[in-house]
Scaffold this active site. Structure first.
Site, PDB file in Angstrom:
ATOM      1  N   HIS A  56       0.821  -1.212   0.000  1.00 14.52           N
ATOM      2  CA  HIS A  56       0.000   0.000   0.000  1.00 14.52           C
ATOM      3  C   HIS A  56       0.853   1.259   0.000  1.00 14.52           C
ATOM      4  O   HIS A  56       0.350   2.356   0.217  1.00 14.52           O
ATOM      5  CB  HIS A  56      -0.923   0.022   1.218  1.00 14.52           C
TER       6      HIS A  56
ATOM      7  N   ASP B  25      -0.376   4.094   4.491  1.00 12.86           N
ATOM      8  CA  ASP B  25      -0.662   3.857   3.086  1.00 12.86           C
ATOM      9  C   ASP B  25      -1.309   5.049   2.394  1.00 12.86           C
ATOM     10  O   ASP B  25      -1.653   4.977   1.222  1.00 12.86           O
ATOM     11  CB  ASP B  25      -1.538   2.616   2.911  1.00 12.86           C
TER      12      ASP B  25
ATOM     13  N   ASP C  10      -4.265   6.567   2.846  1.00 13.58           N
ATOM     14  CA  ASP C  10      -5.698   6.590   2.545  1.00 13.58           C
ATOM     15  C   ASP C  10      -6.569   7.048   3.704  1.00 13.58           C
ATOM     16  O   ASP C  10      -7.795   7.053   3.601  1.00 13.58           O
ATOM     17  CB  ASP C  10      -6.166   5.203   2.095  1.00 13.58           C
TER      18      ASP C  10
ATOM     19  N   GLY D 220      -7.355   9.929   5.146  1.00  9.73           N
ATOM     20  CA  GLY D 220      -8.274  11.034   4.883  1.00  9.73           C
ATOM     21  C   GLY D 220      -9.406  10.634   3.967  1.00  9.73           C
ATOM     22  O   GLY D 220     -10.569  11.003   4.187  1.00  9.73           O
TER      23      GLY D 220
ATOM     24  N   SER E 286     -10.781   1.950  10.446  1.00 12.68           N
ATOM     25  CA  SER E 286     -11.615   3.015  10.998  1.00 12.68           C
ATOM     26  C   SER E 286     -13.061   2.585  11.138  1.00 12.68           C
ATOM     27  O   SER E 286     -13.752   3.011  12.075  1.00 12.68           O
ATOM     28  CB  SER E 286     -11.535   4.259  10.108  1.00 12.68           C
TER      29      SER E 286
ATOM     30  N   GLY F 270      -9.946  -2.229  19.129  1.00 10.21           N
ATOM     31  CA  GLY F 270      -8.620  -2.179  18.515  1.00 10.21           C
ATOM     32  C   GLY F 270      -7.490  -2.682  19.376  1.00 10.21           C
ATOM     33  O   GLY F 270      -6.394  -2.938  18.875  1.00 10.21           O
TER      34      GLY F 270
ATOM     35  N   ARG G 184      -0.139  -0.451  10.680  1.00 11.79           N
ATOM     36  CA  ARG G 184       0.853  -0.575   9.618  1.00 11.79           C
ATOM     37  C   ARG G 184       2.144   0.162   9.926  1.00 11.79           C
ATOM     38  O   ARG G 184       3.227  -0.267   9.562  1.00 11.79           O
ATOM     39  CB  ARG G 184       0.259  -0.053   8.304  1.00 11.79           C
TER      40      ARG G 184
ATOM     41  N   ASP H 130       0.498  11.011  14.193  1.00 16.99           N
ATOM     42  CA  ASP H 130      -0.349   9.893  13.796  1.00 16.99           C
ATOM     43  C   ASP H 130      -1.631  10.401  13.150  1.00 16.99           C
ATOM     44  O   ASP H 130      -2.316  11.275  13.711  1.00 16.99           O
ATOM     45  CB  ASP H 130      -0.714   9.040  15.019  1.00 16.99           C
TER      46      ASP H 130
END
Length: 587
Positions: free
Chosen positions: A223, A407, A409, A411, A453, A494, A550, A563
Site C-alpha cells: 500500500h 498507506d 488513505d 483522509g 476506521s 482495537g 501498519r 499519527d
C-alpha cells in the site's frame, strides 16, 4: 506536489464501476451477489458439500483479489474501497453466497482493518450456525523479524496461499483440512519487494509518498507503507541479489529443494524489467541447486501505479506441489484444464441472506428519558454533521500524514465514512434519540468504509450511544460519559493503549480533560477541554514510536510524524466544540 492523471469518472463511483466492468468483461467466470454490490462470486465453483473459500481486501491491487475467483481457486471475493478492507456486510454477502453447508474459510492479508472486519463477519456467521476458519497471509519478511512472524503483513504471497486453499477445497477436503493446508502454504511462503516510485489515490491525485529520482525503497509494503530502508537506485541484478539473500537466508533451502516463484510487478513496472529480475533469480537458484517447479512473471498483486516489484518463493513438498498443479481457472490465473459451466444448480445449501429465524424480543414499555442538558438530539446531529464537514475539509491533510507512515488513505477513508454518516443523519426522524442516531451512524460508517476506521468508529458510536440510552438530552456529565464510552469502545475493538501512537493517544487526554471540566463546567466547556486535550495528544504522537497498525513496521522511522488517526480525532472533537460554540452564540 505534482497531480497525477487517472482515467476515472466521479471518485465515488470508482468501485461500483470497477466491479461492474470486471463482471461484464468476464460473465462466464464472475457474478455479483448480495445487496452491498461488493461480493464477486464464481459462476463455476460453489457447490453443495464444498468448503466456501472467501478472499478479500482493498481495491487497487488488481487482479487481486477478485481476479482469483473461479473454479479451483476462491469461490468469492469481498471488494473493499481503495487500499481499505471490505466491511463486515460486504464480507457477509460473499460468504453467504458460497455457504454450501461445509463451512467458510476466510483468506486475507494480515492487516489490522482486514482482521477486524473479517473477524466481525466470522462472529456473525458463527452465531447463525456456520462454521468459519480464518488464515491471515503474512509473507512479507521485511515487515517483521522471524520471531514476530505473526505480525508480518501479506503481500504477493496471497497468490500461492489462495491457490493451495482453493485446490484443497475443490478436491472436497473438509474445512479444518483446507484451513490447515492454507496455513501450511502461508508458512512456506516468503516475499520481499522494492519500490522505485509512488502510487496515488484516485480521490486525491497526489503521490502517497515522496522518493528521489535516484532512490529506491527496500521492503516497501503493498500500500506504499515505507520499507526497512531507502537506498540509492541500483542495478536489477544488485536489487535481486539483495531481495534473494534476505528471502533465502530465512527460507534456508537445501540443494535439491523445489520452489515455485512469483516475480510480481507493482503496477507500472515493465515486463522487460520483471524478466531481467527473473533471469538473475534463476541464476541464483541454479547456483544453489534449487529446482523451480513453476514460475509466474507479471502483475498479480499491484499497488495502483506504483513502480517496483516483489519476489515470492514458496517451498514445495509433494503435497503442496500436487495442490499447486491442480487445475484452476480465473481472470488472473489458469492452471491446466478445468470442467467449465455454472454450478448454480448444485448450490441448494447456499444462504443468500441473513437468518431471520432468531426469536424477536417483545417490545418494552416506553421509558421516560432524562431531558436535562443543553445538547438535544437535534443539536447532537448538527454537531455530527459539522464533524463530517471538517473531516471532508481536512481530507488531504489527513491523507498526507498517513502517506508518511502508512498507506496514504486515512483522509479518503474518513471522508467516505463521514459522508455516509451525514447521509444517514439526513434521514433520521426528528424524534430519534441520541442513542438511535448513534446506532444509525455506526451502521452507516461501517457499511461504507470497512478498513480499520470502520469497526473502531462503529464500536465507538454504539458504546457511546448505549452509555446515554436513558437520556434525551446531554448535560456536561452525560457528554463526558458519551466521550468516555466512545474511547472504551475503540480500546476494546482495537486493543491499542496510550503510547502506541494511534488515535487512542488523542482520545485519552481528550476524555480526561472532558471529565475534569464536567465537574464544574458547561457542555461547551466539556467539548473545549476535549478539543484541547485531543490537540495536545495528537501533537505528542510525533515523539512516539508506533507499536500498532501498519506504521508499527517502521520502528524508529515512525518518530517525528503525527499519527493520522490522532489527527482525525482532533478534527472531530474540534468540530463538535465549534458547533456547540455556534449553538451557544445563537441562544
Amino acid at each position: 506536489m505534482t497531480k497525477t492523471k487517472k482515467l476515472i469518472n466521479a471518485p465515488e463511483d470508482i468501485i461500483p464501476q470497477l466491479v461492474s466492468g470486471m463482471v461484464a468483461a468476464h460473465p462466464d467466470l464472475l457474478s455479483v451477489e448480495g445487496d452491498s454490490g461488493r461480493a464477486i462470486v464464481a459462476v463455476d465453483g460453489p457447490r453443495d458439500g464444498k468448503v466456501g473459500v472467501v478472499v478479500g481486501g482493498g481495491s487497487g491491487h488488481e487482479p487481486a483479489f477478485a481476479g482469483y475467483v473461479g473454479r479451483g481457486l476462491a469461490d468469492a471475493a469481498a471488494v473493499g474501497n481503495i487500499f481499505a478492507s471490505p466491511s463486515p456486510e460486504q464480507i457477509l454477502d460473499a460468504a453467504r453466497a458460497v455457504d454450501c453447508g461445509a463451512g467458510i474459510l476466510f483468506l486475507y492479508g494480515n492487516y489490522t482493518g482486514d482482521v477486524m472486519n473479517f473477524t466481525m463477519a466470522a462472529e456473525e456467521l458463527e452465531a447463525a450456525g456456520t462454521a468459519v476458519q480464518q488464515v491471515q497471509v503474512a509473507d512479507d519478511i521485511a515487515s517483521a523479524p522471524v520471531e514476530r512472524r505473526d505480525e508480518r503483513r501479506g503481500i504477493a504471497g496471497d497468490f500461492f496461499v489462495f491457490k493451495i486453499a482453493g485446490a484443497a477445497a475443490d478436491l472436497g477436503e473438509p474445512l479444518s483440512r483446507v484451513a490447515a493446508l492454507a496455513q501450511k502454504a502461508n508458512l512456506a511462503t516468503f516475499s520481499m519487494g522494492v519500490a522505485l516510485g509512488a502510487c496515488s489515490l484516485p480521490q486525491t491525485g497526489k503521490p502517497n509518498f515522496e522518493i528521489g529520482d535516484d532512490e529506491m525503497e527496500i521492503g516497501m509494503g503493498l500500500h506504499g507503507e515505507p520499507g526497512i530502508r531507502r537506498e540509492k537506485l541500483a542495478s536489477a541484478d544488485s536489487v535481486t541479489d539483495e531481495l534473494m539473500d534476505t528471502i533465502l537466508g530465512e527460507m534456508a533451502p537445501k540443494p535439491g529443494d523445489r520452489v515455485a516463484v512469483l516475480v510480481n510487478g507493482l503496477g507500472s513496472t515493465s515486463q522487460v524489467e520483471l524478466y531481467i529480475i527473473f533471469n538473475r533469480l534463476k541464476q541464483i537458484l541454479d547456483a544453489r541447486e534449487i529446482t523451480i517447479h513453476r514460475s509466474w512473471v507479471g502483475e498479480y498483486a499491484t499497488s495502483l501505479e506504483m513502480a517496483g516489484a516483489s519476489i515470492t518463493l514458496i517451498r514445495l513438498d509433494d503435497e503442496l506441489t500436487t495442490l499447486l498443479d491442480h487445475p484452476c481457472r480465473s481472470v488472473a490465473l489458469t492452471v491446466g484444464a478445468v470442467e467449465t459451466g455454472s454450478t448454480a444448480d448444485v448450490r441448494s445449501s447456499r444462504k443468500t441472506a441473513a437468518s431471520t429465524n432468531a426469536p424477536q424480543a417483545s417490545p418494552s414499555a416506553p421509558v421516560a428519558l432524562n431531558e436535562s442538558g443543553l445538547i438535544t438530539p437535534t443539536i447532537f446531529r448538527r454537531m455530527m454533521q459539522h464533524a463530517g464537514d471538517q473531516i471532508i475539509t481536512e481530507r488531504d491533510w489527513l491523507s498526507e500524514l498517513d502517506g508518511v507512515i502508512g498507506d496514504g488513505d486515512h483522509g479518503v477513508t474518513m471522508e467516505i465514512g463521514w459522508k455516509a454518516v451525514q447521509a444517514a443523519l439526513n434521514n433520521a426522524p426528528a424524534e430519534e434519540t441520541i442513542e438511535g442516531s448513534c446506532k444509525r451512524m455506526a451502521k452507516a460508517f461501517l457499511d461504507a468504509v470497512g478498513a480499520s476506521s470502520g469497526p473502531l468508529y462503529a464500536t465507538a458510536f454504539l458504546r457511546a450511544g448505549a452509555a446515554v440510552s436513558d437520556r434525551r438530552n446531554l448535560g456536561p456529565n452525560a457528554l463526558a460519559l458519551w466521550l468516555a464510552a466512545a474511547l472504551q469502545g475503540i480500546r476494546d475493538r482495537g486493543r491499542a493503549e496510550a503510547g502506541d501512537k494511534t488515535m487512542i493517544d488523542a482520545w485519552v487526554p481528550a476524555v480526561e480533560a472532558a471529565q475534569e471540566a464536567a465537574a464544574s463546567g458547561s457542555e461547551l466547556a466539556v467539548l473545549q477541554a476535549a478539543r484541547d486535550g485531543a490537540e495536545a495528544g495528537m501533537k505528542a504522537t510525533a515523539d512516539l514510536e508506533s507499536r500498532r497498525g501498519r506504521s508499527a513496521k517502521l520502528g524508529a522511522r515512525s518518530r517525528g510524524h503525527i499519527d493520522p488517526g490522532a489527527a482525525s480525532t482532533y478534527v472531530i472533537l474540534r468540530a463538535m466544540a465549534a458547533a456547540m460554540e455556534q449553538e451557544a452564540a445563537a441562544q
